[in-house]
Design an enzyme around this catalytic site. Sequence first.
Site, PDB file in Angstrom:
ATOM      1  N   TYR A  57       0.848  -1.192   0.000  1.00  0.00           N
ATOM      2  CA  TYR A  57       0.000   0.000   0.000  1.00  0.00           C
ATOM      3  C   TYR A  57       0.880   1.237   0.000  1.00  0.00           C
ATOM      4  O   TYR A  57       1.349   1.706   1.018  1.00  0.00           O
ATOM      5  CB  TYR A  57      -0.934   0.007   1.213  1.00  0.00           C
ATOM      6  CG  TYR A  57      -1.839  -1.196   1.343  1.00  0.00           C
ATOM      7  CD1 TYR A  57      -2.130  -2.011   0.244  1.00  0.00           C
ATOM      8  CD2 TYR A  57      -2.403  -1.535   2.570  1.00  0.00           C
ATOM      9  CE1 TYR A  57      -2.952  -3.115   0.360  1.00  0.00           C
ATOM     10  CE2 TYR A  57      -3.237  -2.643   2.699  1.00  0.00           C
ATOM     11  CZ  TYR A  57      -3.506  -3.431   1.601  1.00  0.00           C
ATOM     12  OH  TYR A  57      -4.318  -4.529   1.738  1.00  0.00           O
ATOM     13  N   HIS A 123      -0.092 -12.287   1.571  1.00  0.00           N
ATOM     14  CA  HIS A 123      -1.051 -11.450   0.838  1.00  0.00           C
ATOM     15  C   HIS A 123      -1.769 -12.232  -0.268  1.00  0.00           C
ATOM     16  O   HIS A 123      -2.963 -12.019  -0.511  1.00  0.00           O
ATOM     17  CB  HIS A 123      -0.315 -10.242   0.247  1.00  0.00           C
ATOM     18  CG  HIS A 123      -1.157  -9.027   0.152  1.00  0.00           C
ATOM     19  ND1 HIS A 123      -0.646  -7.757   0.225  1.00  0.00           N
ATOM     20  CD2 HIS A 123      -2.487  -8.852  -0.024  1.00  0.00           C
ATOM     21  CE1 HIS A 123      -1.618  -6.861   0.113  1.00  0.00           C
ATOM     22  NE2 HIS A 123      -2.745  -7.511  -0.053  1.00  0.00           N
ATOM     23  N   SER A 202     -13.213  -5.019   2.034  1.00  0.00           N
ATOM     24  CA  SER A 202     -14.272  -4.478   1.163  1.00  0.00           C
ATOM     25  C   SER A 202     -15.663  -4.887   1.638  1.00  0.00           C
ATOM     26  O   SER A 202     -16.505  -5.318   0.842  1.00  0.00           O
ATOM     27  CB  SER A 202     -14.066  -4.926  -0.295  1.00  0.00           C
ATOM     28  OG  SER A 202     -12.862  -4.430  -0.815  1.00  0.00           O
ATOM     29  N   LEU A 204     -18.016  -3.113   2.419  1.00  0.00           N
ATOM     30  CA  LEU A 204     -19.008  -2.196   1.857  1.00  0.00           C
ATOM     31  C   LEU A 204     -18.954  -2.188   0.327  1.00  0.00           C
ATOM     32  O   LEU A 204     -19.365  -1.223  -0.323  1.00  0.00           O
ATOM     33  CB  LEU A 204     -18.808  -0.786   2.411  1.00  0.00           C
ATOM     34  CG  LEU A 204     -18.998  -0.669   3.930  1.00  0.00           C
ATOM     35  CD1 LEU A 204     -18.658   0.727   4.414  1.00  0.00           C
ATOM     36  CD2 LEU A 204     -20.424  -1.039   4.322  1.00  0.00           C
ATOM     37  N   GLY A 205     -18.422  -3.297  -0.226  1.00  0.00           N
ATOM     38  CA  GLY A 205     -18.396  -3.394  -1.685  1.00  0.00           C
ATOM     39  C   GLY A 205     -17.587  -2.302  -2.346  1.00  0.00           C
ATOM     40  O   GLY A 205     -17.994  -1.743  -3.358  1.00  0.00           O
ATOM     41  N   GLY A 207     -17.231   0.604  -1.449  1.00  0.00           N
ATOM     42  CA  GLY A 207     -17.978   1.848  -1.396  1.00  0.00           C
ATOM     43  C   GLY A 207     -19.357   1.790  -2.021  1.00  0.00           C
ATOM     44  O   GLY A 207     -20.208   2.630  -1.740  1.00  0.00           O
ATOM     45  N   PHE A 208     -19.604   0.782  -2.855  1.00  0.00           N
ATOM     46  CA  PHE A 208     -20.863   0.746  -3.601  1.00  0.00           C
ATOM     47  C   PHE A 208     -22.079   0.566  -2.693  1.00  0.00           C
ATOM     48  O   PHE A 208     -23.135   1.170  -2.923  1.00  0.00           O
ATOM     49  CB  PHE A 208     -20.818  -0.367  -4.648  1.00  0.00           C
ATOM     50  CG  PHE A 208     -21.992  -0.342  -5.587  1.00  0.00           C
ATOM     51  CD1 PHE A 208     -22.093   0.633  -6.571  1.00  0.00           C
ATOM     52  CD2 PHE A 208     -23.008  -1.281  -5.487  1.00  0.00           C
ATOM     53  CE1 PHE A 208     -23.181   0.674  -7.433  1.00  0.00           C
ATOM     54  CE2 PHE A 208     -24.101  -1.257  -6.344  1.00  0.00           C
ATOM     55  CZ  PHE A 208     -24.187  -0.271  -7.322  1.00  0.00           C
TER      56      PHE A 208
END
Length: 327
Positions: A57, A123, A202, A204-205, A207-208
Amino acid sequence: MEKRILGKNGLEVSALGLGCMGLSFGYGPATEKSKAIELIRSAYEQGITFFDTAEVYGPYTNEELLGEAIQPFRNEVVVATKFGFKNARTTEGLDSRPETIRAVAEASLKRLRTDRIDLFYQHRVDPNVPMEDVAGTVKDLIAEGKVKNFGLSEAGVFAIRQANEVLSVTALQSEYSLWWREPELEILPLLEELEIGFVPFSPLGKGFLTGKIDEKTSFDKSDFRNTVPRFSEENRKANQVLVDLLGKIATKQNATNAQIALAWLLAQKPWIAPIPGTTKLNRLQENIGAANVELSSNDLQEIETAVSNIQIQGHRYTAQAQQMINK
């Protein structure tokens, strides 16, 4: 905040963690350093004790940021980071050779300003390095006190079993949410059998599921969602039906879409600890509020019935990224 236990070693974490990647990488320009530090420290003040990062990152900058931010309370939190890519760049391919794992551990310890990594994930599973060598190397690092717990990310059933035979796996980190439920087929039953915790990224998808993204949304040129098939304009429009469903349930619960999506995850198993990420203090507060949303069995059944009739459109990764997913 409620605490949860991951794995047989009894690693205690807050029910919701903080995925730190987006502060430095992946979703557009990096957040200004002082604001990013403020957000991480605010998360801690509001009960989050589980922070997730990785050398890729940035590369490197996210670990450095997290290391500085948590200095005042390092001993009160759990820090997870990762190894497994060549030269800390996903574009250069996988590398989990023992010498690389050791080098990454030493460098991560310096960047994180700490003497131990609480949870060290592979990872991505490296098909060119026997899992016995990977787990064996982490086992040695644990014996040396540099690592406390071993984790895997996006690993399949066979790899998880292989790793766990050499060294008890504390947690698996993989994508899981209301719009990516594949882990329910084989992964969740296996984790329950082996007593391994699950850390959904993820949740929350990307952000979706928050309801803040629709087919008209445009992303920064450096935002990786530009390359994700599921985020094409056509697929976002088709998948809006799931967001609308969450909105109806959220209204009934006096909550937000994001809170319902996270509360749903928390209700699946007591050994699940999602790590939503954000760059905004108000969104952080909103996500943390999900820990106080209680979904009844009737609520969960209503969600299940409604979602089972929705066909999500689009792959979650590019073809190249999908090749790195272990099955």
